[in-house]
Design a protein around this motif. Structure first.
Motif, PDB file in Angstrom:
ATOM      1  N   GLY A   9       0.818  -1.202   0.000  1.00  0.00           N
ATOM      2  CA  GLY A   9       0.000   0.000   0.000  1.00  0.00           C
ATOM      3  C   GLY A   9       0.851   1.250   0.000  1.00  0.00           C
ATOM      4  N   TRP A  10       0.299   2.293   0.585  1.00  0.00           N
ATOM      5  CA  TRP A  10       0.897   3.613   0.525  1.00  0.00           C
ATOM      6  C   TRP A  10       1.008   4.196   1.919  1.00  0.00           C
ATOM      7  CZ3 TRP A  10       2.373   5.568  -4.209  1.00  0.00           C
ATOM      8  CH2 TRP A  10       1.983   4.810  -5.315  1.00  0.00           C
ATOM      9  N   LEU A  11       2.178   4.735   2.226  1.00  0.00           N
ATOM     10  CA  LEU A  11       2.384   5.454   3.470  1.00  0.00           C
ATOM     11  C   LEU A  11       2.199   6.932   3.170  1.00  0.00           C
ATOM     12  CD1 LEU A  11       3.152   5.364   6.450  1.00  0.00           C
ATOM     13  CD2 LEU A  11       5.542   5.615   5.748  1.00  0.00           C
ATOM     14  N   LEU A  12       1.178   7.521   3.787  1.00  0.00           N
ATOM     15  CA  LEU A  12       0.887   8.939   3.596  1.00  0.00           C
ATOM     16  C   LEU A  12       1.494   9.725   4.740  1.00  0.00           C
ATOM     17  CD1 LEU A  12      -2.854   8.479   2.673  1.00  0.00           C
ATOM     18  CD2 LEU A  12      -1.069   9.276   1.139  1.00  0.00           C
ATOM     19  N   VAL A  13       2.117  10.844   4.420  1.00  0.00           N
ATOM     20  CA  VAL A  13       2.719  11.731   5.416  1.00  0.00           C
ATOM     21  C   VAL A  13       2.055  13.094   5.284  1.00  0.00           C
ATOM     22  CG1 VAL A  13       4.849  12.828   6.200  1.00  0.00           C
ATOM     23  CG2 VAL A  13       4.907  10.490   5.303  1.00  0.00           C
ATOM     24  N   PHE A  14       1.468  13.549   6.375  1.00  0.00           N
ATOM     25  CA  PHE A  14       0.812  14.856   6.449  1.00  0.00           C
ATOM     26  C   PHE A  14       1.626  15.708   7.408  1.00  0.00           C
ATOM     27  CE2 PHE A  14      -2.191  11.382   6.275  1.00  0.00           C
ATOM     28  CZ  PHE A  14      -2.996  11.684   5.196  1.00  0.00           C
ATOM     29  N   PHE A  15       1.928  16.942   7.041  1.00  0.00           N
ATOM     30  CA  PHE A  15       2.727  17.736   7.971  1.00  0.00           C
ATOM     31  C   PHE A  15       2.362  19.215   7.951  1.00  0.00           C
ATOM     32  CE2 PHE A  15       5.165  17.354   4.058  1.00  0.00           C
ATOM     33  CZ  PHE A  15       5.590  18.648   3.799  1.00  0.00           C
ATOM     34  N   ASP A  16       2.514  19.814   9.127  1.00  0.00           N
ATOM     35  CA  ASP A  16       2.423  21.257   9.319  1.00  0.00           C
ATOM     36  C   ASP A  16       3.721  21.675   9.987  1.00  0.00           C
ATOM     37  OD1 ASP A  16      -0.177  21.809   8.349  1.00  0.00           O
ATOM     38  OD2 ASP A  16      -1.027  21.003  10.199  1.00  0.00           O
ATOM     39  N   LEU A  17       4.506  22.460   9.292  1.00  0.00           N
ATOM     40  CA  LEU A  17       5.777  22.926   9.824  1.00  0.00           C
ATOM     41  C   LEU A  17       5.776  24.451   9.831  1.00  0.00           C
ATOM     42  CD1 LEU A  17       8.225  20.565   7.886  1.00  0.00           C
ATOM     43  CD2 LEU A  17       7.204  20.194  10.116  1.00  0.00           C
ATOM     44  N   PRO A  18       6.312  25.048  10.883  1.00  0.00           N
ATOM     45  CA  PRO A  18       6.353  26.509  10.919  1.00  0.00           C
ATOM     46  C   PRO A  18       7.290  27.055   9.843  1.00  0.00           C
ATOM     47  CG  PRO A  18       7.579  25.584  12.763  1.00  0.00           C
ATOM     48  CD  PRO A  18       6.919  24.436  12.060  1.00  0.00           C
ATOM     49  N   THR A  19       6.945  28.213   9.314  1.00  0.00           N
ATOM     50  CA  THR A  19       7.780  28.867   8.287  1.00  0.00           C
ATOM     51  C   THR A  19       7.918  30.363   8.575  1.00  0.00           C
ATOM     52  OG1 THR A  19       5.843  29.178   6.882  1.00  0.00           O
ATOM     53  CG2 THR A  19       7.183  27.207   6.469  1.00  0.00           C
ATOM     54  N   THR A  20       7.868  30.741   9.839  1.00  0.00           N
ATOM     55  CA  THR A  20       7.895  32.168  10.183  1.00  0.00           C
ATOM     56  C   THR A  20       9.300  32.761  10.201  1.00  0.00           C
ATOM     57  OG1 THR A  20       7.808  31.541  12.508  1.00  0.00           O
ATOM     58  CG2 THR A  20       5.728  32.132  11.470  1.00  0.00           C
ATOM     59  N   THR A  21      10.299  31.970  10.542  1.00  0.00           N
ATOM     60  CA  THR A  21      11.674  32.482  10.596  1.00  0.00           C
ATOM     61  C   THR A  21      12.499  31.863   9.472  1.00  0.00           C
ATOM     62  OG1 THR A  21      12.520  30.718  12.029  1.00  0.00           O
ATOM     63  CG2 THR A  21      11.495  32.625  13.128  1.00  0.00           C
ATOM     64  N   PRO A  22      13.647  32.455   9.147  1.00  0.00           N
ATOM     65  CA  PRO A  22      14.513  31.840   8.137  1.00  0.00           C
ATOM     66  C   PRO A  22      14.922  30.413   8.523  1.00  0.00           C
ATOM     67  CG  PRO A  22      15.191  34.105   8.513  1.00  0.00           C
ATOM     68  CD  PRO A  22      14.134  33.788   9.546  1.00  0.00           C
ATOM     69  N   GLN A  41       6.134  11.003  -3.121  1.00  0.00           N
ATOM     70  CA  GLN A  41       5.576  11.829  -4.177  1.00  0.00           C
ATOM     71  C   GLN A  41       4.608  12.818  -3.540  1.00  0.00           C
ATOM     72  OE1 GLN A  41       3.639   9.262  -7.028  1.00  0.00           O
ATOM     73  NE2 GLN A  41       5.218   7.717  -6.792  1.00  0.00           N
ATOM     74  N   MET A  42       4.625  14.059  -4.015  1.00  0.00           N
ATOM     75  CA  MET A  42       3.699  15.047  -3.471  1.00  0.00           C
ATOM     76  C   MET A  42       2.303  14.773  -4.013  1.00  0.00           C
ATOM     77  SD  MET A  42       3.835  19.208  -3.380  1.00  0.00           S
ATOM     78  CE  MET A  42       3.176  19.540  -4.998  1.00  0.00           C
ATOM     79  N   ILE A  43       1.345  14.644  -3.098  1.00  0.00           N
ATOM     80  CA  ILE A  43      -0.055  14.467  -3.461  1.00  0.00           C
ATOM     81  C   ILE A  43      -0.755  15.820  -3.446  1.00  0.00           C
ATOM     82  CG2 ILE A  43      -2.215  13.294  -2.854  1.00  0.00           C
ATOM     83  CD1 ILE A  43       0.146  11.443  -3.713  1.00  0.00           C
ATOM     84  N   GLN A  44      -0.530  16.579  -2.393  1.00  0.00           N
ATOM     85  CA  GLN A  44      -0.991  17.952  -2.242  1.00  0.00           C
ATOM     86  C   GLN A  44       0.078  18.662  -1.430  1.00  0.00           C
ATOM     87  OE1 GLN A  44      -4.742  17.758  -0.201  1.00  0.00           O
ATOM     88  NE2 GLN A  44      -5.896  17.600  -2.093  1.00  0.00           N
ATOM     89  N   PHE A  45      -0.054  19.969  -1.273  1.00  0.00           N
ATOM     90  CA  PHE A  45       0.893  20.668  -0.405  1.00  0.00           C
ATOM     91  C   PHE A  45       0.840  20.025   0.974  1.00  0.00           C
ATOM     92  CE2 PHE A  45      -0.216  24.210  -3.379  1.00  0.00           C
ATOM     93  CZ  PHE A  45       1.011  24.231  -4.017  1.00  0.00           C
ATOM     94  N   SER A  46       1.972  19.691   1.512  1.00  0.00           N
ATOM     95  CA  SER A  46       2.112  19.089   2.847  1.00  0.00           C
ATOM     96  C   SER A  46       1.489  17.710   2.968  1.00  0.00           C
ATOM     97  CB  SER A  46       1.550  20.013   3.933  1.00  0.00           C
ATOM     98  OG  SER A  46       2.259  21.227   3.930  1.00  0.00           O
ATOM     99  N   VAL A  47       1.229  17.039   1.836  1.00  0.00           N
ATOM    100  CA  VAL A  47       0.759  15.649   1.845  1.00  0.00           C
ATOM    101  C   VAL A  47       1.595  14.878   0.828  1.00  0.00           C
ATOM    102  CG1 VAL A  47      -1.179  14.071   1.489  1.00  0.00           C
ATOM    103  CG2 VAL A  47      -1.591  16.361   2.424  1.00  0.00           C
ATOM    104  N   TYR A  48       2.337  13.904   1.319  1.00  0.00           N
ATOM    105  CA  TYR A  48       3.218  13.107   0.468  1.00  0.00           C
ATOM    106  C   TYR A  48       2.899  11.633   0.656  1.00  0.00           C
ATOM    107  CZ  TYR A  48       6.002  17.209  -0.603  1.00  0.00           C
ATOM    108  OH  TYR A  48       6.409  18.430  -1.075  1.00  0.00           O
ATOM    109  N   ALA A  49       3.185  10.823  -0.378  1.00  0.00           N
ATOM    110  CA  ALA A  49       2.897   9.387  -0.310  1.00  0.00           C
ATOM    111  C   ALA A  49       4.060   8.601  -0.885  1.00  0.00           C
ATOM    112  CB  ALA A  49       1.621   9.064  -1.075  1.00  0.00           C
TER     113      ALA A  49
END
Length: 110
Positions: A9-22, A41-49
């Motif tokens: 099958g497929w391992l999906l990775v969902f993430f929210d990472l801060p991007t406020t500082t360099p 592979q990118m499925i959507q922004f912040s969703v990879y499989a």
């Protein structure tokens, strides 16, 4: 012989990472690059499989993800079988398309 559609099958990775500082943006870029280098592979922004042919491969990749998480990162992983992946619907505006999963090249030999 067991049906591989239920084992692989497929391992999906969902993430929210801060991007406020360099430094946050650098961590985000490094995390995303590591995912791509590991065959995701990118499925959507912040969703990879990534495809996984055995549960052992799922465990290996979730260990790798755990080691890659930047500080203050929020990352979730979900495994779905090939059958579940094949039942996905993709919405583009008002239309609905049933998609066929694309297999990475390394699985074409199976």
């Amino acid at each position: 012989m067991e049906n591989l559609n239920y084992k692989m099958g497929w391992l999906l990775v969902f993430f929210d990472l801060p991007t406020t500082t360099p430094e946050d943006r650098k961590n985000y870029t490094e995390f995303r690059k590591k995912l791509l280098d590991d065959g995701y592979q990118m499925i959507q922004f912040s969703v990879y499989a990534r495809s996984c042919v055995t549960h052992e491969r799922v465990e290996t990749h979730t260990r790798r993800i755990r080691q890659m998480i930047p500080p203050d990162g929020n990352v979730s992983c979900l495994f779905v079988t090939n059958i579940q992946w094949g039942n996905m619907y993709v919405f583009h505006g008002p239309s609905v398309d049933k998609i066929t999963p694309t297999m990475p090249e390394q699985l074409l030999f199976w």
